[in-house]
Motif scaffolding. Structure first.
Motif, PDB file in Angstrom:
ATOM      1  N   ARG A 136     -22.733  23.505 -26.020  1.00 23.10           N
ATOM      2  CA  ARG A 136     -22.059  22.403 -26.709  1.00 23.10           C
ATOM      3  C   ARG A 136     -20.573  22.350 -26.345  1.00 23.10           C
ATOM      4  O   ARG A 136     -20.008  21.267 -26.185  1.00 23.10           O
ATOM      5  CB  ARG A 136     -22.238  22.542 -28.219  1.00 23.10           C
ATOM      6  N   VAL A 137     -19.953  23.514 -26.240  1.00 33.98           N
ATOM      7  CA  VAL A 137     -18.543  23.524 -25.839  1.00 33.98           C
ATOM      8  C   VAL A 137     -18.392  23.015 -24.410  1.00 33.98           C
ATOM      9  O   VAL A 137     -17.480  22.248 -24.100  1.00 33.98           O
ATOM     10  CB  VAL A 137     -17.948  24.946 -25.954  1.00 33.98           C
ATOM     11  N   MET A 138     -19.290  23.428 -23.538  1.00 36.89           N
ATOM     12  CA  MET A 138     -19.224  23.007 -22.137  1.00 36.89           C
ATOM     13  C   MET A 138     -19.321  21.495 -21.993  1.00 36.89           C
ATOM     14  O   MET A 138     -18.800  20.930 -21.024  1.00 36.89           O
ATOM     15  CB  MET A 138     -20.357  23.686 -21.347  1.00 36.89           C
ATOM     16  N   HIS A 139     -19.974  20.836 -22.936  1.00 41.27           N
ATOM     17  CA  HIS A 139     -20.165  19.388 -22.857  1.00 41.27           C
ATOM     18  C   HIS A 139     -19.566  18.671 -24.070  1.00 41.27           C
ATOM     19  O   HIS A 139     -19.969  17.549 -24.371  1.00 41.27           O
ATOM     20  CB  HIS A 139     -21.654  19.077 -22.741  1.00 41.27           C
ATOM     21  N   ASP A 140     -18.609  19.294 -24.719  1.00 42.15           N
ATOM     22  CA  ASP A 140     -18.009  18.748 -25.935  1.00 42.15           C
ATOM     23  C   ASP A 140     -17.178  17.507 -25.620  1.00 42.15           C
ATOM     24  O   ASP A 140     -16.193  17.594 -24.884  1.00 42.15           O
ATOM     25  CB  ASP A 140     -17.129  19.818 -26.584  1.00 42.15           C
ATOM     26  N   PRO A 141     -17.549  16.338 -26.165  1.00 46.95           N
ATOM     27  CA  PRO A 141     -16.754  15.125 -25.907  1.00 46.95           C
ATOM     28  C   PRO A 141     -15.295  15.280 -26.342  1.00 46.95           C
ATOM     29  O   PRO A 141     -14.398  14.734 -25.696  1.00 46.95           O
ATOM     30  CB  PRO A 141     -17.473  14.051 -26.745  1.00 46.95           C
ATOM     31  N   GLU A 142     -15.065  16.016 -27.433  1.00 43.38           N
ATOM     32  CA  GLU A 142     -13.693  16.218 -27.898  1.00 43.38           C
ATOM     33  C   GLU A 142     -12.876  16.982 -26.863  1.00 43.38           C
ATOM     34  O   GLU A 142     -11.712  16.670 -26.605  1.00 43.38           O
ATOM     35  CB  GLU A 142     -13.689  16.988 -29.219  1.00 43.38           C
ATOM     36  N   LEU A 143     -13.501  17.980 -26.241  1.00 45.30           N
ATOM     37  CA  LEU A 143     -12.808  18.744 -25.212  1.00 45.30           C
ATOM     38  C   LEU A 143     -12.475  17.864 -24.026  1.00 45.30           C
ATOM     39  O   LEU A 143     -11.334  17.849 -23.544  1.00 45.30           O
ATOM     40  CB  LEU A 143     -13.674  19.918 -24.753  1.00 45.30           C
ATOM     41  N   TRP A 144     -13.452  17.108 -23.548  1.00 45.61           N
ATOM     42  CA  TRP A 144     -13.195  16.275 -22.379  1.00 45.61           C
ATOM     43  C   TRP A 144     -12.244  15.135 -22.695  1.00 45.61           C
ATOM     44  O   TRP A 144     -11.461  14.711 -21.838  1.00 45.61           O
ATOM     45  CB  TRP A 144     -14.514  15.768 -21.806  1.00 45.61           C
ATOM     46  N   ALA A 145     -12.273  14.652 -23.944  1.00 38.18           N
ATOM     47  CA  ALA A 145     -11.277  13.647 -24.351  1.00 38.18           C
ATOM     48  C   ALA A 145      -9.891  14.268 -24.369  1.00 38.18           C
ATOM     49  O   ALA A 145      -8.898  13.636 -23.979  1.00 38.18           O
ATOM     50  CB  ALA A 145     -11.628  13.082 -25.729  1.00 38.18           C
ATOM     51  N   GLY A 146      -9.814  15.520 -24.833  1.00 33.59           N
ATOM     52  CA  GLY A 146      -8.533  16.217 -24.827  1.00 33.59           C
ATOM     53  C   GLY A 146      -8.012  16.439 -23.425  1.00 33.59           C
ATOM     54  O   GLY A 146      -6.808  16.301 -23.158  1.00 33.59           O
ATOM     55  N   ILE A 147      -8.902  16.760 -22.514  1.00 33.62           N
ATOM     56  CA  ILE A 147      -8.510  16.948 -21.119  1.00 33.62           C
ATOM     57  C   ILE A 147      -7.999  15.627 -20.541  1.00 33.62           C
ATOM     58  O   ILE A 147      -6.982  15.592 -19.840  1.00 33.62           O
ATOM     59  CB  ILE A 147      -9.697  17.476 -20.302  1.00 33.62           C
ATOM     60  N   ALA A 148      -8.712  14.543 -20.839  1.00 37.50           N
ATOM     61  CA  ALA A 148      -8.269  13.235 -20.350  1.00 37.50           C
ATOM     62  C   ALA A 148      -6.884  12.887 -20.894  1.00 37.50           C
ATOM     63  O   ALA A 148      -6.040  12.342 -20.174  1.00 37.50           O
ATOM     64  CB  ALA A 148      -9.286  12.160 -20.740  1.00 37.50           C
ATOM     65  N   ALA A 149      -6.659  13.216 -22.173  1.00 34.15           N
ATOM     66  CA  ALA A 149      -5.355  12.927 -22.772  1.00 34.15           C
ATOM     67  C   ALA A 149      -4.256  13.757 -22.116  1.00 34.15           C
ATOM     68  O   ALA A 149      -3.143  13.260 -21.857  1.00 34.15           O
ATOM     69  CB  ALA A 149      -5.398  13.214 -24.279  1.00 34.15           C
ATOM     70  N   VAL A 150      -4.564  15.018 -21.836  1.00 39.16           N
ATOM     71  CA  VAL A 150      -3.586  15.885 -21.171  1.00 39.16           C
ATOM     72  C   VAL A 150      -3.264  15.358 -19.781  1.00 39.16           C
ATOM     73  O   VAL A 150      -2.099  15.307 -19.366  1.00 39.16           O
ATOM     74  CB  VAL A 150      -4.124  17.329 -21.093  1.00 39.16           C
ATOM     75  N   GLU A 151      -4.303  14.945 -19.046  1.00 42.96           N
ATOM     76  CA  GLU A 151      -4.083  14.429 -17.697  1.00 42.96           C
ATOM     77  C   GLU A 151      -3.287  13.128 -17.727  1.00 42.96           C
ATOM     78  O   GLU A 151      -2.425  12.890 -16.879  1.00 42.96           O
ATOM     79  CB  GLU A 151      -5.427  14.221 -17.002  1.00 42.96           C
ATOM     80  N   ALA A 152      -3.574  12.264 -18.720  1.00 41.51           N
ATOM     81  CA  ALA A 152      -2.826  11.013 -18.846  1.00 41.51           C
ATOM     82  C   ALA A 152      -1.359  11.286 -19.158  1.00 41.51           C
ATOM     83  O   ALA A 152      -0.458  10.626 -18.616  1.00 41.51           O
ATOM     84  CB  ALA A 152      -3.452  10.135 -19.938  1.00 41.51           C
ATOM     85  N   GLN A 153      -1.118  12.265 -20.023  1.00 35.83           N
ATOM     86  CA  GLN A 153       0.260  12.611 -20.365  1.00 35.83           C
ATOM     87  C   GLN A 153       0.988  13.184 -19.151  1.00 35.83           C
ATOM     88  O   GLN A 153       2.162  12.887 -18.910  1.00 35.83           O
ATOM     89  CB  GLN A 153       0.283  13.634 -21.499  1.00 35.83           C
TER      90      GLN A 153
END
Length: 241
Positions: free
Chosen positions: A105-122
């Motif tokens: 679940r962690v490996m495919h956690d939408p919250e995690l990948w959304a957080g990664i996308a937010a970090v990359e956007a920032q």
């Protein structure tokens, strides 16, 4: 695995600390779920300080990325040990997820990948902004930023590596399936495996069936899908793109 030379010197105390912390973080996730993984719970389990964990992983996104990347590395080891055909790889993937549901679940956690996308956007926004005054590279904040970036990069690498065995197996299978692109074949099998995992792990379909029965049903579905793809190619129903 770790890119910072100061943290990855073979046998260095920092490297040993990070590996121990990561093992404890995975244990927390597998025993209690990702919601229980915090810097406080990790520090309590490892016996080290909250500040050390923060500087090693950056923030919660970095910590979850580290756990997820370790999960993908474990999955990759299983995939590389399996026969190099699509059915066996898909079943190995399903077996891993059903044996380690919390880690999956962690490996495919939408919250995690959304957080990664937010970090990359920032990061992209910061790249176009006026440069800030240089910070001391030894500061805690700078170390935390580097740690998070390192784990995000490691997660991307580990996830992509897990898809490679499917790509190689699909290339071989596609040789006998004219008109079926190998990439599409690999995506079909992994998507089907993901769907089976969701049913078994999240929706608890066949929850009362034995592991052997669930595995047999999964094998039948994957075999049927591949048979259908092969039949479509034989009828000229595939594409060459």
């Amino acid at each position: 695995m770790l890119a910072d030379q100061e943290l990855t010197r073979t046998g260095s105390p920092a490297e040993a600390r990070i590996r121990t912390s990561l093992g404890d973080a995975i244990a927390i996730v597998e025993e209690q779920g990702a919601s229980s993984l915090t810097f406080r719970s990790l520090a309590q389990r490892t016996g080290s300080s909250h500040t050390k964990a923060w500087s090693d992983f950056g923030d919660r996104v970095g910590l979850l990325a580290a756990v997820a990347s370790a999960g993908f590395e474990r999955l990759l080891a299983n995939l590389l040990a399996a026969p190099a055909d699509l059915e066996a790889l898909a079943l190995t993937y399903i077996d891993f997820a059903t044996k380690h549901p919390q880690l999956h679940r962690v490996m495919h956690d939408p919250e995690l990948w959304a957080g990664i996308a937010a970090v990359e956007a920032q990061a992209a926004a910061d790249a176009g902004a006026s440069p800030e005054p240089a910070r001391d590279s030894r500061s805690l904040r700078a170390r935390a930023d580097r740690a998070r970036e390192r784990w995000l990069a490691e997660l991307e690498r580990a996830r992509n590596a897990c898809f490679a065995p499917f790509g190689h197996a699909a290339t071989e299978r596609a040789r006998s399936m004219p008109g079926v692109p190998a990439g599409r074949l690999a995506l079909m099998v992994t998507a089907l495996a993901d769907g089976i995992i969701r049913q078994h792990v999240d929706e608890q379909v066949m929850a009362h069936a034995s592991p052997e029965r669930r595995r047999a049903e999964a094998a039948a579905l994957i075999g049927l899908a591949l048979w259908g793809a092969g039949g479509a190619s034989g009828r000229g129903g595939g594409t060459t793109g």
